[in-house]
Design a protein around this motif. Structure first.
Motif, PDB file in Angstrom:
ATOM      1  N   ALA A  77       0.822  -1.199   0.000  1.00 37.28           N
ATOM      2  CA  ALA A  77       0.000   0.000   0.000  1.00 37.28           C
ATOM      3  C   ALA A  77       0.858   1.251   0.000  1.00 37.28           C
ATOM      4  CB  ALA A  77      -0.937  -0.012   1.201  1.00 37.28           C
ATOM      5  N   ASN A  78       1.836   1.300   0.917  1.00 34.72           N
ATOM      6  CA  ASN A  78       2.680   2.497   1.043  1.00 34.72           C
ATOM      7  C   ASN A  78       4.148   2.155   1.281  1.00 34.72           C
ATOM      8  OD1 ASN A  78       0.565   4.634   0.947  1.00 34.72           O
ATOM      9  ND2 ASN A  78      -0.151   3.610   2.809  1.00 34.72           N
ATOM     10  N   HIS A  79       4.592   1.002   0.803  1.00 34.17           N
ATOM     11  CA  HIS A  79       6.001   0.644   0.914  1.00 34.17           C
ATOM     12  C   HIS A  79       6.436  -0.133  -0.327  1.00 34.17           C
ATOM     13  CE1 HIS A  79       4.354  -3.286   2.052  1.00 34.17           C
ATOM     14  NE2 HIS A  79       5.568  -3.800   1.924  1.00 34.17           N
ATOM     15  N   VAL A  80       7.758  -0.220  -0.503  1.00 35.67           N
ATOM     16  CA  VAL A  80       8.328  -0.913  -1.651  1.00 35.67           C
ATOM     17  C   VAL A  80       9.464  -1.800  -1.163  1.00 35.67           C
ATOM     18  CG1 VAL A  80       9.254  -0.667  -3.993  1.00 35.67           C
ATOM     19  CG2 VAL A  80       7.916   1.192  -2.990  1.00 35.67           C
ATOM     20  N   CYS A  81       9.617  -2.977  -1.756  1.00 34.51           N
ATOM     21  CA  CYS A  81      10.748  -3.853  -1.478  1.00 34.51           C
ATOM     22  C   CYS A  81      11.383  -4.262  -2.799  1.00 34.51           C
ATOM     23  CB  CYS A  81      10.321  -5.085  -0.694  1.00 34.51           C
ATOM     24  SG  CYS A  81       9.773  -4.731   0.999  1.00 34.51           S
ATOM     25  N   ALA A  82      12.708  -4.422  -2.789  1.00 31.12           N
ATOM     26  CA  ALA A  82      13.437  -4.785  -3.993  1.00 31.12           C
ATOM     27  C   ALA A  82      14.490  -5.826  -3.673  1.00 31.12           C
ATOM     28  CB  ALA A  82      14.088  -3.556  -4.620  1.00 31.12           C
ATOM     29  N   ALA A  83      14.648  -6.789  -4.578  1.00 32.44           N
ATOM     30  CA  ALA A  83      15.713  -7.784  -4.460  1.00 32.44           C
ATOM     31  C   ALA A  83      16.915  -7.281  -5.241  1.00 32.44           C
ATOM     32  CB  ALA A  83      15.253  -9.129  -5.002  1.00 32.44           C
ATOM     33  N   MET A  84      18.079  -7.406  -4.626  1.00 29.52           N
ATOM     34  CA  MET A  84      19.317  -6.934  -5.230  1.00 29.52           C
ATOM     35  C   MET A  84      20.056  -8.077  -5.927  1.00 29.52           C
ATOM     36  SD  MET A  84      19.501  -3.671  -4.119  1.00 29.52           S
ATOM     37  CE  MET A  84      17.800  -3.723  -4.614  1.00 29.52           C
ATOM     38  N   THR A  85      20.988  -7.714  -6.800  1.00 33.14           N
ATOM     39  CA  THR A  85      21.901  -8.704  -7.347  1.00 33.14           C
ATOM     40  C   THR A  85      22.605  -9.407  -6.183  1.00 33.14           C
ATOM     41  OG1 THR A  85      22.279  -7.345  -9.307  1.00 33.14           O
ATOM     42  CG2 THR A  85      23.912  -9.048  -8.825  1.00 33.14           C
ATOM     43  N   GLY A  86      22.563 -10.723  -6.171  1.00 33.73           N
ATOM     44  CA  GLY A  86      23.109 -11.478  -5.046  1.00 33.73           C
ATOM     45  C   GLY A  86      22.035 -12.021  -4.130  1.00 33.73           C
ATOM     46  N   GLY A  87      20.782 -11.514  -4.259  1.00 35.87           N
ATOM     47  CA  GLY A  87      19.672 -12.100  -3.516  1.00 35.87           C
ATOM     48  C   GLY A  87      19.302 -11.450  -2.210  1.00 35.87           C
ATOM     49  N   SER A  88      19.951 -10.341  -1.824  1.00 34.81           N
ATOM     50  CA  SER A  88      19.537  -9.631  -0.620  1.00 34.81           C
ATOM     51  C   SER A  88      18.310  -8.777  -0.940  1.00 34.81           C
ATOM     52  CB  SER A  88      20.665  -8.747  -0.097  1.00 34.81           C
ATOM     53  OG  SER A  88      21.022  -7.767  -1.068  1.00 34.81           O
ATOM     54  N   VAL A  89      17.634  -8.279   0.111  1.00 37.35           N
ATOM     55  CA  VAL A  89      16.410  -7.497  -0.077  1.00 37.35           C
ATOM     56  C   VAL A  89      16.490  -6.209   0.723  1.00 37.35           C
ATOM     57  CG1 VAL A  89      13.900  -7.447   0.295  1.00 37.35           C
ATOM     58  CG2 VAL A  89      15.006  -9.542  -0.493  1.00 37.35           C
ATOM     59  N   VAL A  90      16.040  -5.109   0.114  1.00 40.71           N
ATOM     60  CA  VAL A  90      15.912  -3.833   0.810  1.00 40.71           C
ATOM     61  C   VAL A  90      14.478  -3.335   0.645  1.00 40.71           C
ATOM     62  CG1 VAL A  90      18.335  -3.200   0.498  1.00 40.71           C
ATOM     63  CG2 VAL A  90      16.654  -2.512  -1.227  1.00 40.71           C
ATOM     64  N   CYS A  91      14.011  -2.541   1.615  1.00 42.10           N
ATOM     65  CA  CYS A  91      12.671  -1.970   1.563  1.00 42.10           C
ATOM     66  C   CYS A  91      12.712  -0.516   1.999  1.00 42.10           C
ATOM     67  CB  CYS A  91      11.714  -2.741   2.470  1.00 42.10           C
ATOM     68  SG  CYS A  91      11.493  -4.495   2.061  1.00 42.10           S
ATOM     69  N   TRP A  92      11.722   0.262   1.576  1.00 45.28           N
ATOM     70  CA  TRP A  92      11.607   1.654   1.998  1.00 45.28           C
ATOM     71  C   TRP A  92      10.136   2.065   1.976  1.00 45.28           C
ATOM     72  CZ3 TRP A  92      13.406  -0.078  -2.639  1.00 45.28           C
ATOM     73  CH2 TRP A  92      12.792   0.391  -3.801  1.00 45.28           C
ATOM     74  N   GLY A  93       9.847   3.183   2.664  1.00 45.97           N
ATOM     75  CA  GLY A  93       8.475   3.671   2.749  1.00 45.97           C
ATOM     76  C   GLY A  93       7.908   3.512   4.143  1.00 45.97           C
ATOM     77  N   ALA A  94       6.613   3.264   4.237  1.00 50.15           N
ATOM     78  CA  ALA A  94       5.934   3.141   5.528  1.00 50.15           C
ATOM     79  C   ALA A  94       6.466   1.941   6.316  1.00 50.15           C
ATOM     80  CB  ALA A  94       4.429   3.006   5.309  1.00 50.15           C
ATOM     81  N   ASN A  95       6.494   2.099   7.650  1.00 49.82           N
ATOM     82  CA  ASN A  95       7.006   1.006   8.490  1.00 49.82           C
ATOM     83  C   ASN A  95       6.256   0.914   9.816  1.00 49.82           C
ATOM     84  OD1 ASN A  95       8.784  -1.180   8.887  1.00 49.82           O
ATOM     85  ND2 ASN A  95      10.160   0.068  10.109  1.00 49.82           N
ATOM     86  N   ASP A  96       5.054   1.462   9.858  1.00 49.49           N
ATOM     87  CA  ASP A  96       4.302   1.425  11.108  1.00 49.49           C
ATOM     88  C   ASP A  96       3.828   0.024  11.464  1.00 49.49           C
ATOM     89  OD1 ASP A  96       2.733   1.928   8.707  1.00 49.49           O
ATOM     90  OD2 ASP A  96       0.986   1.969  10.013  1.00 49.49           O
ATOM     91  N   GLN A  97       3.843  -0.910  10.516  1.00 51.40           N
ATOM     92  CA  GLN A  97       3.432  -2.286  10.764  1.00 51.40           C
ATOM     93  C   GLN A  97       4.560  -3.269  10.447  1.00 51.40           C
ATOM     94  OE1 GLN A  97       0.586  -3.068  12.164  1.00 51.40           O
ATOM     95  NE2 GLN A  97      -0.224  -0.974  12.146  1.00 51.40           N
ATOM     96  N   GLY A  98       5.788  -2.795  10.474  1.00 57.01           N
ATOM     97  CA  GLY A  98       6.922  -3.676  10.201  1.00 57.01           C
ATOM     98  C   GLY A  98       7.079  -4.018   8.738  1.00 57.01           C
ATOM     99  N   GLN A  99       6.566  -3.164   7.838  1.00 56.13           N
ATOM    100  CA  GLN A  99       6.615  -3.456   6.409  1.00 56.13           C
ATOM    101  C   GLN A  99       8.031  -3.569   5.858  1.00 56.13           C
ATOM    102  OE1 GLN A  99       4.715  -1.087   7.998  1.00 56.13           O
ATOM    103  NE2 GLN A  99       3.216  -0.215   6.588  1.00 56.13           N
TER     104      GLN A  99
END
Length: 459
Positions: free
Chosen positions: A322-344
């Motif tokens: 709804a209000n956050h984004v997650c992306a997989a990186m080269t190598g298979g790690s993951v980063v996220c950004w945006g809303a985090n009031d529910q641990g997104q």
């Protein structure tokens, strides 16, 4: 008539230890020392009760003490527990089998599903023949079966769709991409999210105007839809109150596709949130536009045109909630950004982040799915990891921390998630869903919630 095509299978049992105090030898009731409850022997306890300290107690009553362990209920209501002969007997309903020690899961491992998507209270799957079947809410024609009311607890065929290779569902509409590059949409059209030049809900899929061929990917937000054209340009249609169409405007909506400014080539993947959109470019960079008040555009503000984000590495996969984004990186790690009031964002941090933050404990991720305040990742071994607001799938972890769905530790090929329920497809093509089920969201022929994955019937 909407009915299940699956045949039920037999009752299955599993036994776990459960202690019980010895019955009164005489079988006659006496009083406890406290004088406030009758003491009965085991034979006097009714079905579903268990002897706890000499007193009959319902199984669900906690704190019986050391003399009697209450039988824990299965994690899904597709089974039940009873204390028989001083042992906990877990019984799974027809069509379900034990998974773990207290859960009932579907048993199907093969099927013909090649793509799956969820949105709102609706789920849809594309099968190997190229046809589409949907289940759940049909309030706005969400199932694509020609109706615009009610719901179905089992899959029904969506009309007017063939050769489908990708699906994406918004809150109350859906879109399908064919192998020939044509996009068709159905469901609610109040904001023009069907892209057919109208604002009338449709229970049958209609062709999106102006892009009858050459589309390579689609993404549906709450009330808007976007598509990548064959040359890498992006076009969007539907609601535009937050600039989610990327055409420089923040008012009204568009009933036909409009080009996203500055994205005339190079887009390889796309994800749509509630009122924003992000695209991955050919070199692995990311641009986002629309609502940015939760940091999902990489800053604290919204934008009606694409903004570039600074990523720690090249992006290989992306998903938007709804209000956050997650992306997989080269190598298979993951980063996220945006809303985090529910641990997104997959961390214990409780505030939003305008910069990508690493999700701990994830490696080898090959695909992502996000919806509402929840996210799931699929690793190279086919295990499903989920996190966020009440992550579905009996993931027993702390707030915001990723955890593996217990019965999906391997063999999964596709995942999709939205607030309340999620679905997965095994490598063999079998669809399984779990979560809330008020409108038949799980497709198992019931409206009974299940916190472990169960089989979708009939496909």
């Amino acid at each position: 008539m909407r009915a299940s095509l699956a045949a039920s299978v037999g009752i299955l049992f599993a036994v776990a230890a459960c202690s019980s105090s010895a019955p009164n030898a005489t079988g006659s009731p006496t009083t406890t020392d406290a004088g406030d409850a009758a003491r009965y022997d085991g034979a006097a306890c009714g079905h579903g009760d268990v002897m706890c300290g000499g007193i009959c107690q319902p199984e669900s009553v906690a704190g019986c003490g050391a003399s009697c362990t209450v039988c824990p209920q299965p994690a899904t209501s597709h089974g039940s527990a009873d204390c028989v002969g001083a042992k906990c007997i877990f019984e799974c309903a027809g069509g379900y089998a034990m998974c773990g020690t207290q859960s009932c899961c579907g048993v199907q491992t093969t099927g013909d599903v090649v793509a799956i998507a969820v949105g709102g209270s609706t789920s849809c799957a594309a099968i190997s023949s190229g046809l589409v079947a949907c289940w759940g809410s049909d309030a706005y024609g969400n199932l694509g079966d020609g109706m615009t009311s009610g719901f179905s607890t089992v899959p029904v065929q969506a009309n007017g769709l063939k050769n489908v290779k990708q699906l994406s569902l918004g809150d109350r509409h859906g879109c399908a991409l064919s192998t020939g590059g044509t996009v068709r949409c159905w469901g609610d059209d109040g904001q023009g999210q069907l892209g057919d030049g109208q604002r009338t809900p449709s229970g049958t899929a209609t062709v999106v105007s102006g892009i009858t061929g050459g589309v390579t990917a689609i993404a549906a937000g709450s009330m808007h839809t976007c598509a990548i054209l064959s040359g890498g340009a992006v076009s969007c249609w539907g609601a535009d109150m937050s600039g989610q169409l990327g055409n420089g405007q923040t008012t009204g909506s568009s009933v036909v596709p409009v080009p996203v400014m500055g994205l005339t080539s190079g887009a390889t993947a796309i994800a749509a949130g509630a009122a924003f959109t992000c695209a991955v470019l050919s070199e692995g960079s990311v641009k986002c536009w629309g609502d940015g008040l939760h940091g999902q555009l990489g800053g604290p503000a919204s934008s009606a045109t694409p903004l570039a984000l600074t990523m720690p590495a090249s992006v290989t996969a992306m998903a938007a909630g709804a209000n956050h984004v997650c992306a997989a990186m080269t190598g298979g790690s993951v980063v996220c950004w945006g809303a985090n009031d529910q641990g997104q964002l997959g961390s214990t941090q409780g505030t939003m982040s305008t910069k990508p933050v690493a999700v701990p404990g994830l490696t080898g991720v090959v695909a992502l799915a996000a919806g509402g305040n929840e996210t799931c990742a699929l690793d190279g071994g086919g295990a499903v990891h989920c996190w966020g607001q009440d992550p579905v799938g009996d993931v027993n972890v702390g707030p915001g921390q990723p955890g593996i769905v217990p019965s999906l530790t391997s063999g999964v090929a596709h995942i999709t998630v939205v607030t309340g329920h999620a679905c997965a497809v095994t490598a063999g093509g079998a669809p399984k869903c779990w979560g809330t089920d008020e409108s038949g969201d799980l497709g198992d022929g019931t409206i009974t919630p299940s916190w472990v994955p169960i089989d979708v019937r009939g496909i």
